[in-house]
Design a protein around this motif. Sequence first.
Motif, PDB file in Angstrom:
ATOM      1  N   CYS A 131      29.637  17.964 -38.387  1.00  0.00           N
ATOM      2  CA  CYS A 131      30.380  18.010 -37.101  1.00  0.00           C
ATOM      3  C   CYS A 131      31.803  18.668 -37.739  1.00  0.00           C
ATOM      4  N   CYS A 134      34.779  16.187 -36.381  1.00  0.00           N
ATOM      5  CA  CYS A 134      35.063  14.709 -37.088  1.00  0.00           C
ATOM      6  C   CYS A 134      34.781  14.861 -38.605  1.00  0.00           C
ATOM      7  N   HIS A 150      25.075  13.241 -30.972  1.00  0.00           N
ATOM      8  CA  HIS A 150      26.754  13.145 -31.447  1.00  0.00           C
ATOM      9  C   HIS A 150      27.400  14.032 -30.397  1.00  0.00           C
ATOM     10  N   THR A 154      30.189  12.309 -28.206  1.00  0.00           N
ATOM     11  CA  THR A 154      31.889  12.497 -28.362  1.00  0.00           C
ATOM     12  C   THR A 154      32.402  13.670 -27.868  1.00  0.00           C
ATOM     13  N   HIS A 156      32.065  16.343 -29.233  1.00  0.00           N
ATOM     14  CA  HIS A 156      32.137  17.152 -30.346  1.00  0.00           C
ATOM     15  C   HIS A 156      31.222  18.330 -30.476  1.00  0.00           C
TER      16      HIS A 156
HETATM   17 ZN   LIG Z   1      31.987  14.570 -34.702  1.00  0.00          ZN
END
Ligand SMILES: [Zn+2]
Length: 529
Positions: A131, A134, A150, A154, A156
């Motif tokens: 990712c 993060c 994910h 999030t 992201h």
């Molecule tokens: Zn992430």
Amino acid sequence: MSKYKQEIEEVIRKKQKLLEELELSKNTQEVIDDNLAVEDGERKRKIPKIKDDNTKQQELGNDEILDSQLVKDAYNTQNEHDEEQNEEIQEKKNDIRKECPFIITIKRHLLDFDFEKLCSISLANLNVYACLICGKYYQGRGRNTHAYLHSLETNHHMYINLHNAKVYCLPDNYEVIDQSLNDIKYNLAPVYSDQQLANLDTMDTKSRALNGIYYQPGFVGLNNIKMNDYVNVIIQALCRIPVLRNQIIRFNNTVNQDVFDLKTLISKRFSNLVKKIWNPRNFKGQVSPHELLQAIVLKSKKKFTINEQSDPIKLLSWLLNNIQSELSNTNYKNLIDECFKGEVEIHTYTPLQNQIGYSSVPEIENKPFIYLTLNIPPPPLHKDDHKKINIPEQPLFNLLKKFDGITTHDNPKYRKTYRIKKLPKYLILHMERFTFNKYYLEKNPTIVRFPLNNLDLKGYIDEGKSLRYNLLVNICHEGTAKAGTYKIHVRNKANNTWFEIQDLYITQVLPQRISVSEAYIQIYERIDD
Ligand SMILES: [Zn+2]
Ligand SMILES: [Zn+2]
């Protein structure tokens, strides 16, 4: 299925909101950028470097995690292969886009591609993505994979495939092609041109890491995850042998990383590590040897581990042997012999029947060597308490007399003399400092005095002409036999200065300091042909 639909609707709603915000912000881009900068600065202050490192150490020091990762590596399940094929097919249907509003959400300072490419949840090692917001690793990008989920959880949206460096936007699942992503791809897997390789040793330019600190490519620190200082010094040492280093780099000089293959595991991972050490665009200005360490633990069957310090000369020998045998099945030339192999003539005299003296006619045997072991005479036993304790010293030339063909080495079974027949381009010297006593490992602290330049070995070989060597690498040991650490001095050939490297710490060092260190392994480069 309806749950999935809800999730998608939620994501679409969130993305629309974000896009609206982005659209609004276009006119005030400068302000936004300033805010981002402040946010990044705050984040750095909130998470001090030391704490970060400790957390990593704890995670990696956990034997159970290491073991399960290794098992995963060694036995990929068929399911994972199937999944990969499905993704391949899926990919063909997917579109590629040049513009993606989420590119600006990428956080480069949180990216670290030095860790083993395993999903942080499933520990699977196929189809792993990082990712880019993060930095965490997740498997897959198809529906219900860890990366996909994910992105839903999030927000992201940017992911890089760790095996081919393609960047995707999730959950929409399209590939993003954009010049601004090239530095990220390069940090994942640097690729060198022949021209770049030829110039590595003469480059005297500094690069700047994302934290603003300058570093010199090729002279960067390596993390000590637990007790791997003995590995770090060997990695640093082998990076100084241009012909070997370039060969290792060429062995895996590509963005595309193969699936785990035990047959070439050490060479491939060593290649990736060396490429990162010389990377002029390194985000961190330092490298973690984590992936190579995992490979060494696995392939040595835990003879060498991260949790316990081993003898670096044994590791060096093991590593060179492994690389040699891995490359022997490929088109790559055997450069290890070409660099390091020399030859010693050994004369062995057997004791006479009457037990007095030795036979006058020796048995003669020629033996190849990769390194020469020198014995340091034991330091004097008695100490005078009233005087300052003097650390004993020995000139290197005294130790080299072992190979003059005259000095005898006796024991009840034989008398031997050694004479060098052939000297290599790169001469590795090993000063035997550690001896096993009955109960414990003992260290000889004698300082060996050696020249940094023009070490002439013509007296030790029959050729008669000058055979001069310059020191390239000096690995030394500090502290007691049990609790000491290894560090290394390396010559920067671009400007003839010296660096001292102890794991992550790098300092410039004066040549005078090097010759009073407790040298353990040295590599000299021949300057006469
Ligand atoms: Zn992430
Ligand atoms: Zn996108």
